[in-house]
Design a protein around this motif. Sequence first.
Motif, PDB file in Angstrom:
ATOM      1  N   PHE A 212       0.849  -1.191   0.000  1.00 11.31           N
ATOM      2  CA  PHE A 212       0.000   0.000   0.000  1.00 11.31           C
ATOM      3  C   PHE A 212       0.885   1.241   0.000  1.00 11.31           C
TER       4      PHE A 212
ATOM      5  N   PHE B 215      -4.986   2.781   6.959  1.00 13.38           N
ATOM      6  CA  PHE B 215      -5.401   2.473   5.595  1.00 13.38           C
ATOM      7  C   PHE B 215      -4.781   1.146   5.143  1.00 13.38           C
TER       8      PHE B 215
ATOM      9  N   SER C  49      -7.120  -2.263   5.380  1.00 14.55           N
ATOM     10  CA  SER C  49      -7.402  -2.784   4.034  1.00 14.55           C
ATOM     11  C   SER C  49      -6.923  -4.228   3.940  1.00 14.55           C
TER      12      SER C  49
ATOM     13  N   ASP D  31      -9.219  -6.566   5.780  1.00 11.68           N
ATOM     14  CA  ASP D  31     -10.398  -6.829   4.967  1.00 11.68           C
ATOM     15  C   ASP D  31     -10.099  -7.898   3.918  1.00 11.68           C
ATOM     16  N   GLU D  32      -8.933  -7.774   3.305  1.00  9.20           N
ATOM     17  CA  GLU D  32      -8.497  -8.749   2.307  1.00  9.20           C
ATOM     18  C   GLU D  32      -8.379 -10.147   2.924  1.00  9.20           C
TER      19      GLU D  32
ATOM     20  N   ALA E 294      -9.433   3.464   5.022  1.00  8.72           N
ATOM     21  CA  ALA E 294      -9.575   2.023   4.800  1.00  8.72           C
ATOM     22  C   ALA E 294     -11.037   1.640   4.614  1.00  8.72           C
TER      23      ALA E 294
ATOM     24  N   ALA F   6     -12.021   2.465   1.081  1.00  6.88           N
ATOM     25  CA  ALA F   6     -11.365   1.548   0.146  1.00  6.88           C
ATOM     26  C   ALA F   6     -12.006   0.165   0.189  1.00  6.88           C
ATOM     27  N   ASN F   7     -12.379  -0.284   1.376  1.00  5.90           N
ATOM     28  CA  ASN F   7     -13.016  -1.597   1.510  1.00  5.90           C
ATOM     29  C   ASN F   7     -14.385  -1.620   0.860  1.00  5.90           C
TER      30      ASN F   7
ATOM     31  N   ARG G  13      -9.021  -4.017  -5.499  1.00  5.86           N
ATOM     32  CA  ARG G  13      -8.440  -3.602  -4.219  1.00  5.86           C
ATOM     33  C   ARG G  13      -7.532  -2.399  -4.468  1.00  5.86           C
TER      34      ARG G  13
ATOM     35  N   ARG H 253      -4.916   0.123  -3.536  1.00  5.13           N
ATOM     36  CA  ARG H 253      -3.815   0.061  -2.569  1.00  5.13           C
ATOM     37  C   ARG H 253      -3.030   1.371  -2.472  1.00  5.13           C
TER      38      ARG H 253
ATOM     39  N   SER I 148      -4.684  -0.781  -9.138  1.00  7.87           N
ATOM     40  CA  SER I 148      -5.237  -1.764  -8.228  1.00  7.87           C
ATOM     41  C   SER I 148      -4.755  -3.147  -8.635  1.00  7.87           C
TER      42      SER I 148
END
Length: 731
Positions: A338, A529, A533, A536-537, A702, A705-706, A715, A717, A730
């Motif tokens: 990121f 962030f 993120s 979440d991934e 974040a 972004a999610n 995604r 980054r 991405s």
Amino acid sequence: MGKKEKSEKKISRRKFFVLGSVGTIGVLAIGTYVFRGSIRRVIANQVNSAEPPYMGNTDTPTIWFEILPDNSVMLYSPKVEMGQGVFTGLAQIAAEELEIPVSQIKVTHAPSISGNMDEFATGGSTSISSLWQPVRELAATMREMIKIEAAKKLEANIIDLTLANGIISNGNQSISYAETVKDKKNWEIPDTPTLKDVKSYKLVGKPIPRVDLHDKVFGTPIFGMDAKMPDMLYGAVVRPSAIDATLVGVHIVEAEKMPGVVKVVKENDFVGVVANSLLEAENAKKAIETNWKSEKFWQTSDIEAMVEVGKGKPFVIQKEGNVEKLFEDDKGIVISEFKSPIGAHAQLEPNGALAHVEADKVTVIISTQVVKITRDEIAERLGMDKEKVNIVPTFLGGGFGRRLHTPNGMQAAVLSKAVGKPVKCFFTRKEEFQNDTFRPPTHHVLKAKLSENGMIEGIEHNVSSGDVAFGSPMLPSFAEPILGADLGAWRGGMIQYGKIPNFQAISWRVKLPFATSWWRSLGLLANTFAIESFMDELSIKAKKDPVQFRLDQIQDDKRGIRLKKVIRAVAKKAGYVDEVINGRAMGFAASTDANTPCAQVVEVSITNDKIKVHKVTCAMDPGIIINPDQVRAQCEGAIIMGMSASIFEKMEVVDGELTPTIYGPYQMALMKDAPKEIDVVLLQNDDKPDAVGEPPLGPIGAAVANAVFRLTGKRIRTMPLQFALNNHKSA
């Protein structure tokens, strides 16, 4: 009410703690060189959870409170009001122990000559949290001092006196605070009395209207740019447009001939003009011929190449278990990168000061977050005693860390001394953008391995960043070799999921060719962030609900329990669902900053490739809440600022210059970009006030972004998110 001439007071436990802390730092400093890695991690953990005590004078109530002839009380605040509402919060706290309504308290900034100065600064979300105990004790002590004097005047027993609304009564007799202290100079200061039970407070916890509201609504001259003095002249200082530039040649002949010029001042480190008007000063400045030398013709790509994990020296700031051994088998390791860009403060009011240097004293009216540091810098430059330099703080037209550096105060003072009159000197907007102390760019590499049941077995966060705290006047020079890693750069970069058996965080320090420093929440926005993120991934790979996935990784200690409560509260309030409904998706993220846990759910759509945030639900636990309206406003402001920074804002380096240099090209969130609704849920699971101003800035980037990932399957980054989405950066 005059100042006391002589008093004695026993040292309080709070003061002992402060003194003891200094000794502890010294021991840790010595130990660092013996057990460098482990001691540094201990220090980092202490810094991550520390609540700095107030370091100013808390033994002299009379430099904090003045009883005015109209029976109101003036509170002299060592913390600066920059929109966060600190004046109102302090007034509420003081009013409780002084037995008066908030309407009877006036609040103003304490000038440095009063001796009521904060040794630290206004920043770090510490204004209310650090003054909660001192202000209560000072107000309670002041109340008892007034009672002692009233007992003498009423010829009554002090235990028979009652107080209400600034009136002291003894049966049929009564006397006001103002009458009691009239012409009083020598005070008897008792030991700090027992404070009231917080549960009995009537003002703390209430949505009291802001005490500075009237002045702001009616345009009272309260900001630095409003400052005036008789016979005032105007100054302008030559500043470079290029980064890493050194002034090697100056020709001032033409500038000296310009209309209105009083004097052109050449110093070793700067050149300035003093003129009869601002326009004349700026015109003359442009006529100064300057020659600047730069070591390199920098570009954005050069800066990005410098800020890269693996370059420089790593510092392990957090370690549990053995993540290196776990990662020896690279099967199943998830790796993500990121990035965040250079960010400007972009505050509304440019930096500047009005200074008047006289033979035996100096007065500087300035928007500053560091009154003591500003005073000391000016005194040293002028070769004067510190006690003869009076810094008069003003309201700030935006601070966010930008006013922790105040060489502009020193420059105004030097120009004033050169002409023997008051000189007002401010940055232009272009200079403010190009000579900012920027939020540094960052690069993050995260690695993790999941178990068969979807739990995280190990996680590692590497962050590369320019300096935030190092090089700042707020941090002593001896701190760098002790800490190793810049405490501001890794703020928010530690792993908060304590149930994970193996984890570590590593900070990589980068020295950049332009000034980087404190920016609201420091590294919190960028670090959260990246981490949230990534979390979440991982939840998606584990095929688990992202909210429950995080809850499963949090330890059941006090810090973890508070974090769990805000996560559950925000998910319930927002009605969180992990699916796209009618073109909208929800994104979730959480962080803990300065002991304040915060979680957010955003509702987002994308139309014509434009990110639109419709609603933000925020749950936060700042401990005891002084003023709920004020806390909600802080949450709303931090969320909007975080949205602006994470979705839109970005500085570039083009041909050696930082750009853009004006609003507009420096894209920020506009009113049309603001969410229609921000819903704030406040919890109180601590027995004292914790940080408020910066923690809500952490999760927002974040969370957005999610949500975007759920809408696009991409995604993102890299911040700013809108720029990255448009350029398909991405994975």
